[in-house]
Design a protein around this motif. Sequence first.
Motif, PDB file in Angstrom:
ATOM      1  N   ALA A  40     -32.078  55.449  53.573  1.00  0.00           N
ATOM      2  CA  ALA A  40     -31.988  54.102  54.062  1.00  0.00           C
ATOM      3  C   ALA A  40     -30.456  53.864  53.926  1.00  0.00           C
ATOM      4  CB  ALA A  40     -32.904  53.308  53.069  1.00  0.00           C
ATOM      5  N   GLN A  41     -29.906  54.399  52.870  1.00  0.00           N
ATOM      6  CA  GLN A  41     -28.421  54.008  52.414  1.00  0.00           C
ATOM      7  C   GLN A  41     -27.518  54.624  53.739  1.00  0.00           C
ATOM      8  OE1 GLN A  41     -28.550  55.946  48.848  1.00  0.00           O
ATOM      9  NE2 GLN A  41     -28.241  53.686  47.674  1.00  0.00           N
ATOM     10  N   ALA A  42     -27.825  55.926  54.046  1.00  0.00           N
ATOM     11  CA  ALA A  42     -27.086  56.535  55.113  1.00  0.00           C
ATOM     12  C   ALA A  42     -27.207  55.855  56.534  1.00  0.00           C
ATOM     13  CB  ALA A  42     -27.587  58.056  55.470  1.00  0.00           C
ATOM     14  N   MET A  43     -28.520  55.223  56.829  1.00  0.00           N
ATOM     15  CA  MET A  43     -28.583  54.543  58.034  1.00  0.00           C
ATOM     16  C   MET A  43     -27.914  53.317  57.873  1.00  0.00           C
ATOM     17  SD  MET A  43     -30.273  55.291  60.667  1.00  0.00           S
ATOM     18  CE  MET A  43     -30.340  53.900  61.469  1.00  0.00           C
ATOM     19  N   ALA A  44     -27.580  52.725  56.758  1.00  0.00           N
ATOM     20  CA  ALA A  44     -26.970  51.456  56.691  1.00  0.00           C
ATOM     21  C   ALA A  44     -25.564  51.699  56.770  1.00  0.00           C
ATOM     22  CB  ALA A  44     -27.209  50.897  55.116  1.00  0.00           C
ATOM     23  N   VAL A  45     -24.977  52.730  56.174  1.00  0.00           N
ATOM     24  CA  VAL A  45     -23.514  53.160  56.565  1.00  0.00           C
ATOM     25  C   VAL A  45     -23.361  53.174  58.030  1.00  0.00           C
ATOM     26  CG1 VAL A  45     -21.887  54.899  56.346  1.00  0.00           C
ATOM     27  CG2 VAL A  45     -23.184  54.048  54.105  1.00  0.00           C
ATOM     28  N   CYS A  46     -24.142  53.975  58.655  1.00  0.00           N
ATOM     29  CA  CYS A  46     -24.138  54.331  59.941  1.00  0.00           C
ATOM     30  C   CYS A  46     -24.313  52.887  61.027  1.00  0.00           C
ATOM     31  CB  CYS A  46     -25.522  55.249  60.386  1.00  0.00           C
ATOM     32  SG  CYS A  46     -25.651  55.750  62.233  1.00  0.00           S
ATOM     33  N   SER A  47     -25.196  52.100  60.594  1.00  0.00           N
ATOM     34  CA  SER A  47     -25.476  50.823  61.278  1.00  0.00           C
ATOM     35  C   SER A  47     -24.118  50.061  61.285  1.00  0.00           C
ATOM     36  CB  SER A  47     -26.599  50.158  60.703  1.00  0.00           C
ATOM     37  OG  SER A  47     -27.707  50.740  61.058  1.00  0.00           O
ATOM     38  N   ASP A  48     -23.348  50.114  60.155  1.00  0.00           N
ATOM     39  CA  ASP A  48     -22.123  49.316  59.955  1.00  0.00           C
ATOM     40  C   ASP A  48     -20.978  49.897  60.909  1.00  0.00           C
ATOM     41  OD1 ASP A  48     -23.354  47.800  58.105  1.00  0.00           O
ATOM     42  OD2 ASP A  48     -22.275  48.632  56.292  1.00  0.00           O
ATOM     43  N   VAL A  49     -21.019  51.067  60.919  1.00  0.00           N
ATOM     44  CA  VAL A  49     -19.943  51.732  61.868  1.00  0.00           C
ATOM     45  C   VAL A  49     -20.576  51.733  63.435  1.00  0.00           C
ATOM     46  CG1 VAL A  49     -18.778  53.918  62.603  1.00  0.00           C
ATOM     47  CG2 VAL A  49     -19.421  53.426  60.169  1.00  0.00           C
ATOM     48  N   LEU A  50     -21.558  51.614  63.753  1.00  0.00           N
ATOM     49  CA  LEU A  50     -22.114  51.549  65.028  1.00  0.00           C
ATOM     50  C   LEU A  50     -21.870  50.116  65.526  1.00  0.00           C
ATOM     51  CD1 LEU A  50     -25.820  53.569  64.977  1.00  0.00           C
ATOM     52  CD2 LEU A  50     -23.257  54.181  66.240  1.00  0.00           C
ATOM     53  N   ALA A  51     -22.170  49.069  64.513  1.00  0.00           N
ATOM     54  CA  ALA A  51     -21.809  47.542  65.065  1.00  0.00           C
ATOM     55  C   ALA A  51     -20.320  47.606  65.480  1.00  0.00           C
ATOM     56  CB  ALA A  51     -22.159  46.736  63.971  1.00  0.00           C
ATOM     57  N   LEU A  52     -19.505  48.112  64.819  1.00  0.00           N
ATOM     58  CA  LEU A  52     -18.234  48.156  65.110  1.00  0.00           C
ATOM     59  C   LEU A  52     -17.743  48.868  66.087  1.00  0.00           C
ATOM     60  CD1 LEU A  52     -16.098  46.472  63.253  1.00  0.00           C
ATOM     61  CD2 LEU A  52     -15.427  48.693  62.142  1.00  0.00           C
ATOM     62  N   SER A  53     -18.072  50.253  66.367  1.00  0.00           N
ATOM     63  CA  SER A  53     -17.736  50.848  67.479  1.00  0.00           C
ATOM     64  C   SER A  53     -18.141  50.362  68.842  1.00  0.00           C
ATOM     65  CB  SER A  53     -18.323  52.303  67.253  1.00  0.00           C
ATOM     66  OG  SER A  53     -19.592  52.451  67.389  1.00  0.00           O
ATOM     67  N   LYS A  54     -19.540  49.711  68.766  1.00  0.00           N
ATOM     68  CA  LYS A  54     -20.020  49.113  69.994  1.00  0.00           C
ATOM     69  C   LYS A  54     -18.925  47.905  70.379  1.00  0.00           C
ATOM     70  CE  LYS A  54     -24.301  48.002  72.091  1.00  0.00           C
ATOM     71  NZ  LYS A  54     -25.672  47.400  72.012  1.00  0.00           N
ATOM     72  N   THR A  55     -18.564  47.113  69.341  1.00  0.00           N
ATOM     73  CA  THR A  55     -17.781  45.900  69.539  1.00  0.00           C
ATOM     74  C   THR A  55     -16.539  46.142  69.968  1.00  0.00           C
ATOM     75  OG1 THR A  55     -18.575  44.887  67.543  1.00  0.00           O
ATOM     76  CG2 THR A  55     -16.725  43.830  68.462  1.00  0.00           C
ATOM     77  N   GLU A  56     -15.977  47.413  69.432  1.00  0.00           N
ATOM     78  CA  GLU A  56     -14.556  47.822  70.083  1.00  0.00           C
ATOM     79  C   GLU A  56     -14.586  49.109  71.002  1.00  0.00           C
ATOM     80  OE1 GLU A  56     -12.465  46.940  65.750  1.00  0.00           O
ATOM     81  OE2 GLU A  56     -13.085  48.893  66.006  1.00  0.00           O
ATOM     82  N   GLY A  57     -15.614  49.195  71.674  1.00  0.00           N
ATOM     83  CA  GLY A  57     -15.741  49.796  72.777  1.00  0.00           C
ATOM     84  C   GLY A  57     -15.481  51.459  72.428  1.00  0.00           C
ATOM     85  N   ILE A  58     -15.929  51.983  71.477  1.00  0.00           N
ATOM     86  CA  ILE A  58     -15.548  53.366  71.217  1.00  0.00           C
ATOM     87  C   ILE A  58     -17.107  53.979  71.117  1.00  0.00           C
ATOM     88  CG2 ILE A  58     -15.097  55.168  69.295  1.00  0.00           C
ATOM     89  CD1 ILE A  58     -12.695  53.524  68.530  1.00  0.00           C
ATOM     90  N   ARG A  59     -17.322  55.082  71.867  1.00  0.00           N
ATOM     91  CA  ARG A  59     -18.448  55.792  72.021  1.00  0.00           C
ATOM     92  C   ARG A  59     -18.712  56.484  70.721  1.00  0.00           C
ATOM     93  NH1 ARG A  59     -19.968  60.232  73.367  1.00  0.00           N
ATOM     94  NH2 ARG A  59     -21.997  59.536  74.458  1.00  0.00           N
TER      95      ARG A  59
END
Lengths: 302, 302
Positions: A115-134
């Motif tokens: 769950a903690q790993a998924m939370a870290v992952c989700s934070d990065v994914l939210a940002l990468s999606k906004t910033e247009g990084i695959r």
Amino acid sequence: MSEKIIINDVGPRDGLQNQAKVLTPAQRLQIIESLLAAGAKHIEVGAFVSPKAVPAMAGTDQVVAGLPKGDYEFSALIPNLRGYELAKAAGVNTVGLVVASSETMNLKNIKMTTAQAMAVCSDVLALSKTEGIRSQVYLATAWECPFEGVIDTQQVVDLVGEILAAGASEVVLADTIGAASPAGVKHLLQAIESVHGTQAISCHFHDTRGMGVANVYAAVEQGIRKFDASIGGLGGCPFAPGATGNVATEDVAVMLEQMGFDTGLNFRGLLAAIDLVSELTGNCDGGHSSRWIRRQVEMDRM
Amino acid sequence: MSEKIIINDVGPRDGLQNQAKVLTPAQRLQIIESLLAAGAKHIEVGAFVSPKAVPAMAGTDQVVAGLPKGDYEFSALIPNLRGYELAKAAGVNTVGLVVASSETMNLKNIKMTTAQAMAVCSDVLALSKTEGIRSQVYLATAWECPFEGVIDTQQVVDLVGEILAAGASEVVLADTIGAASPAGVKHLLQAIESVHGTQAISCHFHDTRGMGVANVYAAVEQGIRKFDASIGGLGGCPFAPGATGNVATEDVAVMLEQMGFDTGLNFRGLLAAIDLVSELTGNCDGGHSSRWIRRQVEMDRM
């Protein structure tokens, strides 16, 4: 025109990460250039991780700085937001994140619960999606964990859903310890297909038990069209006891090309890359098909 | 109870036939005994061919004389009626015959056209059927021939029909030069299934291009339940340029057992057999899974 299958060469990261010999960024770039010369367009070029923990990946920013511009997918592994920022600053266009499907593996590997790993992952994914990084998220130990054994299929299906919902461009099902059989590959992919489809799914196999190529075939049969592999079969995982190299790029390419798919790779170039990796690492004999490829090249048949 | 799949170990014949070092009948029996100790019940024990042409198979009658009695299928390769009589006199219960699906291969290998080879084969089959001796006919170069290239599927389907009609107990589709891909395996087996079924069909793969294990998987998916393989991947074919070893028994066993099938083999025994073959021939490193098997055995996990 033949249908395309993408081979993402992870040799410069997964392949080198576990070698006794640490290569310089310039040598790592040399390997990447040899893969480009062989026609590769998808390469995992390094990792933005602690150089103390993984000395082999130190200076990945220098590697990235030396990459050619063009229609390539150059990915870098990152452990968290800090790694993401470093990768972005270096100019990487695709980031790779890792979440294990096994709680024990997450605890041992990154000292977090799933769950903690998924939370870290989700934070990065939210940002990468906004910033247009695959983004590609590796779902490690997707079939079997060295600590927990066989992983429950539903658990993996659910995690794939969570990762896609969090905004990942791609989920890479990783057989981290090379324990999956083609029957297991078929079973998991059918389960995932029925819930999430397989459009955003790729596979990452290790050849520990000699089933890597068979697993690729099983996944192709289930519609997967992107695979990780490493040139010469170089690789392993420092955190997974018993893991050996990734399935070899040339072995996957030989099979797929012979099955009528277009990998975009040329065997003469792959052979040169194998020879270079072998020379630089002193620890690469090539995959199961490399002797045959060499003979074909010598006889001017390839 | 798990479904059974038979692995017929052809190491003592196909495996040894092409080695630089010629083993004595006693040494060949030692290898057979090691395979029996590993649980093998189907073994190709030798060939009744000219000892001048194939010195490695000289004294096969002595090998046969040393075999234990019991519920085993010990087969011997024979080229013709003369070979059949020798095999019968020695007490063999299964004979193997070879017909290539390629005209050029038949001409180069046995100096006969395919029709002539089929005629010789039919004569032997008529006799073996009457005399209650099992027969398996190898349809060599069933996918690709080093001289003719890709073999027409219908041609192979027709030959399978001819061989079955002539009374063969089994047809072994042989990828003599290790050129078949799993897609080709699936394609041919589907074509055969629709006309003749696959009850009497087994498969024989070489690992030249690293696709041996994947081909076994593809064939299992099409219902095949018997495979040739050689311990340690030992083997080749002196008449087929570019052929390397058979797919390794241990590699096939690892995959099939992990897929839930029962091969009847034990890995500790297979490892001992690999070590013996390696010691006797000086030319056997084991298959792709043997390093992993060794580690499991050392850690007492197998």
